[in-house]
Design a protein around this motif. Sequence first.
Motif, PDB file in Angstrom:
ATOM      1  N   ALA A 250       0.832  -1.203   0.000  1.00  0.00           N
ATOM      2  CA  ALA A 250       0.000   0.000   0.000  1.00  0.00           C
ATOM      3  C   ALA A 250       0.865   1.250   0.000  1.00  0.00           C
ATOM      4  O   ALA A 250       0.551   2.245  -0.682  1.00  0.00           O
ATOM      5  N   GLY A 251       1.963   1.228   0.756  1.00  0.00           N
ATOM      6  CA  GLY A 251       2.860   2.371   0.801  1.00  0.00           C
ATOM      7  C   GLY A 251       3.468   2.677  -0.554  1.00  0.00           C
ATOM      8  O   GLY A 251       3.604   3.849  -0.943  1.00  0.00           O
ATOM      9  N   LEU A 252       3.850   1.627  -1.292  1.00  0.00           N
ATOM     10  CA  LEU A 252       4.393   1.844  -2.639  1.00  0.00           C
ATOM     11  C   LEU A 252       3.374   2.512  -3.544  1.00  0.00           C
ATOM     12  O   LEU A 252       3.718   3.366  -4.374  1.00  0.00           O
ATOM     13  N   ALA A 253       2.089   2.119  -3.391  1.00  0.00           N
ATOM     14  CA  ALA A 253       1.039   2.752  -4.188  1.00  0.00           C
ATOM     15  C   ALA A 253       0.851   4.212  -3.785  1.00  0.00           C
ATOM     16  O   ALA A 253       0.585   5.075  -4.634  1.00  0.00           O
ATOM     17  N   LEU A 254       1.002   4.509  -2.500  1.00  0.00           N
ATOM     18  CA  LEU A 254       0.812   5.874  -2.017  1.00  0.00           C
ATOM     19  C   LEU A 254       1.948   6.800  -2.419  1.00  0.00           C
ATOM     20  O   LEU A 254       1.775   8.024  -2.459  1.00  0.00           O
ATOM     21  N   VAL A 255       3.115   6.242  -2.706  1.00  0.00           N
ATOM     22  CA  VAL A 255       4.250   7.067  -3.123  1.00  0.00           C
ATOM     23  C   VAL A 255       3.899   7.906  -4.352  1.00  0.00           C
ATOM     24  O   VAL A 255       4.333   9.059  -4.485  1.00  0.00           O
ATOM     25  N   ASP A 256       3.097   7.364  -5.238  1.00  0.00           N
ATOM     26  CA  ASP A 256       2.717   8.069  -6.461  1.00  0.00           C
ATOM     27  C   ASP A 256       1.594   9.077  -6.240  1.00  0.00           C
ATOM     28  O   ASP A 256       1.248   9.829  -7.157  1.00  0.00           O
ATOM     29  N   ASP A 257       0.992   9.076  -5.056  1.00  0.00           N
ATOM     30  CA  ASP A 257      -0.097  10.019  -4.751  1.00  0.00           C
ATOM     31  C   ASP A 257       0.524  11.287  -4.169  1.00  0.00           C
ATOM     32  O   ASP A 257       0.594  11.474  -2.959  1.00  0.00           O
ATOM     33  N   THR A 258       0.968  12.171  -5.036  1.00  0.00           N
ATOM     34  CA  THR A 258       1.705  13.356  -4.589  1.00  0.00           C
ATOM     35  C   THR A 258       0.822  14.374  -3.875  1.00  0.00           C
ATOM     36  O   THR A 258       1.336  15.264  -3.195  1.00  0.00           O
ATOM     37  N   ALA A 259      -0.509  14.256  -4.023  1.00  0.00           N
ATOM     38  CA  ALA A 259      -1.404  15.201  -3.345  1.00  0.00           C
ATOM     39  C   ALA A 259      -1.573  14.868  -1.872  1.00  0.00           C
ATOM     40  O   ALA A 259      -1.853  15.751  -1.054  1.00  0.00           O
ATOM     41  N   ALA A 260      -1.396  13.593  -1.503  1.00  0.00           N
ATOM     42  CA  ALA A 260      -1.630  13.168  -0.127  1.00  0.00           C
ATOM     43  C   ALA A 260      -0.575  13.725   0.814  1.00  0.00           C
ATOM     44  O   ALA A 260       0.622  13.665   0.538  1.00  0.00           O
ATOM     45  N   THR A 261      -1.034  14.263   1.953  1.00  0.00           N
ATOM     46  CA  THR A 261      -0.105  14.741   2.980  1.00  0.00           C
ATOM     47  C   THR A 261      -0.224  13.938   4.274  1.00  0.00           C
ATOM     48  O   THR A 261       0.559  14.152   5.201  1.00  0.00           O
ATOM     49  N   ALA A 262      -1.203  13.027   4.342  1.00  0.00           N
ATOM     50  CA  ALA A 262      -1.375  12.222   5.557  1.00  0.00           C
ATOM     51  C   ALA A 262      -2.068  10.916   5.201  1.00  0.00           C
ATOM     52  O   ALA A 262      -2.834  10.846   4.222  1.00  0.00           O
ATOM     53  N   VAL A 263      -1.795   9.883   6.028  1.00  0.00           N
ATOM     54  CA  VAL A 263      -2.409   8.569   5.823  1.00  0.00           C
ATOM     55  C   VAL A 263      -2.876   8.032   7.166  1.00  0.00           C
ATOM     56  O   VAL A 263      -2.099   7.994   8.128  1.00  0.00           O
ATOM     57  N   PHE A 264      -4.138   7.637   7.226  1.00  0.00           N
ATOM     58  CA  PHE A 264      -4.652   6.884   8.363  1.00  0.00           C
ATOM     59  C   PHE A 264      -4.606   5.408   7.981  1.00  0.00           C
ATOM     60  O   PHE A 264      -5.288   4.982   7.060  1.00  0.00           O
ATOM     61  N   VAL A 265      -3.769   4.645   8.688  1.00  0.00           N
ATOM     62  CA  VAL A 265      -3.567   3.233   8.366  1.00  0.00           C
ATOM     63  C   VAL A 265      -4.379   2.384   9.352  1.00  0.00           C
ATOM     64  O   VAL A 265      -4.372   2.655  10.560  1.00  0.00           O
ATOM     65  N   GLY A 266      -5.053   1.346   8.846  1.00  0.00           N
ATOM     66  CA  GLY A 266      -6.014   0.582   9.627  1.00  0.00           C
ATOM     67  C   GLY A 266      -5.470  -0.151  10.834  1.00  0.00           C
ATOM     68  O   GLY A 266      -6.218  -0.438  11.761  1.00  0.00           O
ATOM     69  N   ASN A 267      -4.172  -0.480  10.861  1.00  0.00           N
ATOM     70  CA  ASN A 267      -3.576  -1.034  12.079  1.00  0.00           C
ATOM     71  C   ASN A 267      -2.072  -0.772  12.069  1.00  0.00           C
ATOM     72  O   ASN A 267      -1.500  -0.333  11.060  1.00  0.00           O
ATOM     73  N   ASP A 268      -1.435  -1.026  13.192  1.00  0.00           N
ATOM     74  CA  ASP A 268      -0.025  -0.673  13.342  1.00  0.00           C
ATOM     75  C   ASP A 268       0.896  -1.526  12.473  1.00  0.00           C
ATOM     76  O   ASP A 268       1.930  -1.047  11.994  1.00  0.00           O
ATOM     77  N   GLN A 269       0.551  -2.814  12.298  1.00  0.00           N
ATOM     78  CA  GLN A 269       1.410  -3.666  11.466  1.00  0.00           C
ATOM     79  C   GLN A 269       1.468  -3.148  10.033  1.00  0.00           C
ATOM     80  O   GLN A 269       2.542  -3.093   9.425  1.00  0.00           O
ATOM     81  N   MET A 270       0.317  -2.762   9.475  1.00  0.00           N
ATOM     82  CA  MET A 270       0.328  -2.196   8.122  1.00  0.00           C
ATOM     83  C   MET A 270       1.047  -0.852   8.109  1.00  0.00           C
ATOM     84  O   MET A 270       1.727  -0.514   7.126  1.00  0.00           O
ATOM     85  N   ALA A 271       0.917  -0.080   9.190  1.00  0.00           N
ATOM     86  CA  ALA A 271       1.621   1.201   9.257  1.00  0.00           C
ATOM     87  C   ALA A 271       3.134   0.993   9.200  1.00  0.00           C
ATOM     88  O   ALA A 271       3.860   1.782   8.583  1.00  0.00           O
ATOM     89  N   LEU A 272       3.625  -0.075   9.831  1.00  0.00           N
ATOM     90  CA  LEU A 272       5.048  -0.396   9.752  1.00  0.00           C
ATOM     91  C   LEU A 272       5.466  -0.630   8.308  1.00  0.00           C
ATOM     92  O   LEU A 272       6.519  -0.139   7.858  1.00  0.00           O
ATOM     93  N   GLY A 273       4.640  -1.348   7.548  1.00  0.00           N
ATOM     94  CA  GLY A 273       4.935  -1.586   6.142  1.00  0.00           C
ATOM     95  C   GLY A 273       4.922  -0.308   5.326  1.00  0.00           C
ATOM     96  O   GLY A 273       5.765  -0.112   4.442  1.00  0.00           O
ATOM     97  N   VAL A 274       3.967   0.585   5.609  1.00  0.00           N
ATOM     98  CA  VAL A 274       3.907   1.868   4.902  1.00  0.00           C
ATOM     99  C   VAL A 274       5.166   2.679   5.186  1.00  0.00           C
ATOM    100  O   VAL A 274       5.772   3.275   4.270  1.00  0.00           O
TER     101      VAL A 274
END
Length: 354
Positions: A250-274
């Motif tokens: 998911a983090g790799l996909a978000l890298v291309d989203d240049t408009a995003a300035t913040a991400v709410f991640v559904g749990n801490d394990q996924m946040a580690l991956g992001v």
Amino acid sequence: MTTTDAAGETLAASVAPSADPGPSGVPTMFDVARLAGVSHQTVSRVLNDLSGVRASTRERVEKAIADLNYTPSPAARAMAKRRSGSIGLLQAGRPDYGPSNAALGFNEAARGAGYTVSQASMRDLDADTLTQEAHRLVLQRVEAIVLIAGEREAVEVLGGIDVGVPLVTVASEHAAGMHRVSIDQYAGARLATEHLIGLGHREIRHVVGPAESMDAAERRRGWNDALLAAGLPVILPIEGDWLAAGGYAAGLALVDDTAATAVFVGNDQMALGVLHAFRDAGVQVPGDVSIVGFDDIPEAAHFAPPLTTMRQDFDALGRDVMATVVDVLGQAATTRVDRVPELIERASTAAPRS
């Protein structure tokens, strides 16, 4: 849907009563409840001659039993009439941090209340196996069965089984036929999103948990509603799987989203991956993008940077489950409060760059 009247009886939602048994042709406790206009828990209390049921309600249930010629399971009746001092615990799904710690809290509270716990766990949800395990626990004369599982299918399966004992579940969505205990996932997600909005973020993305997860659905709903209330755009979430590897994708996909300035991640394990994906791509946190997780696992304070997240008191949740069991069994009145996750601010969030 059920409601509870002033006397504590559980009443069924207003539906047209019917004396017709289910598809099998053999009447069940749920058929009795439907005809009498009450919940199956109230039927169980009448069958087992427990207190807390009005005389008029008891008469209505007894008439429905007679009209349907309903005969409860002998094993369940024998168990219910004789105290065993044992509670059944069913766990279905991966042994993730939240469910595992809620189960530990429940076990400790059960021991403190003088009960033993008979436990059955399954890594993958299977309806037949779940049903078989529930009946096995009944044959062991448990006084109630507790379900801790994140997938709504598990709640639907167990809620549809006529086992003759109270059923209690940890579930963030409605649980038909069961007593429900939960932490308010929706409120927690709104708080996480509102924290980012308060910092000045206007383009806030979400990495959501699996589609079958009740908690994931409630967290997504809270994020969505917080953005709508603030008049901010809602972009389709990126689906994850609760695991760090899914968060990395998911983090790799978000890298291309240049408009995003913040991400709410559904749990801490996924946040580690992001965080890992952003570091590999040269995206600075929180300089370029702020991140909020959910759960506050013990490692969250040691992520790089330390993770802002929503802390859930899983130990208290387990105690709430046992308190509900005791309450349902009619042994004591227990006061419980609706629990809301607590925002833990760390270094992964900051105001967006101008």
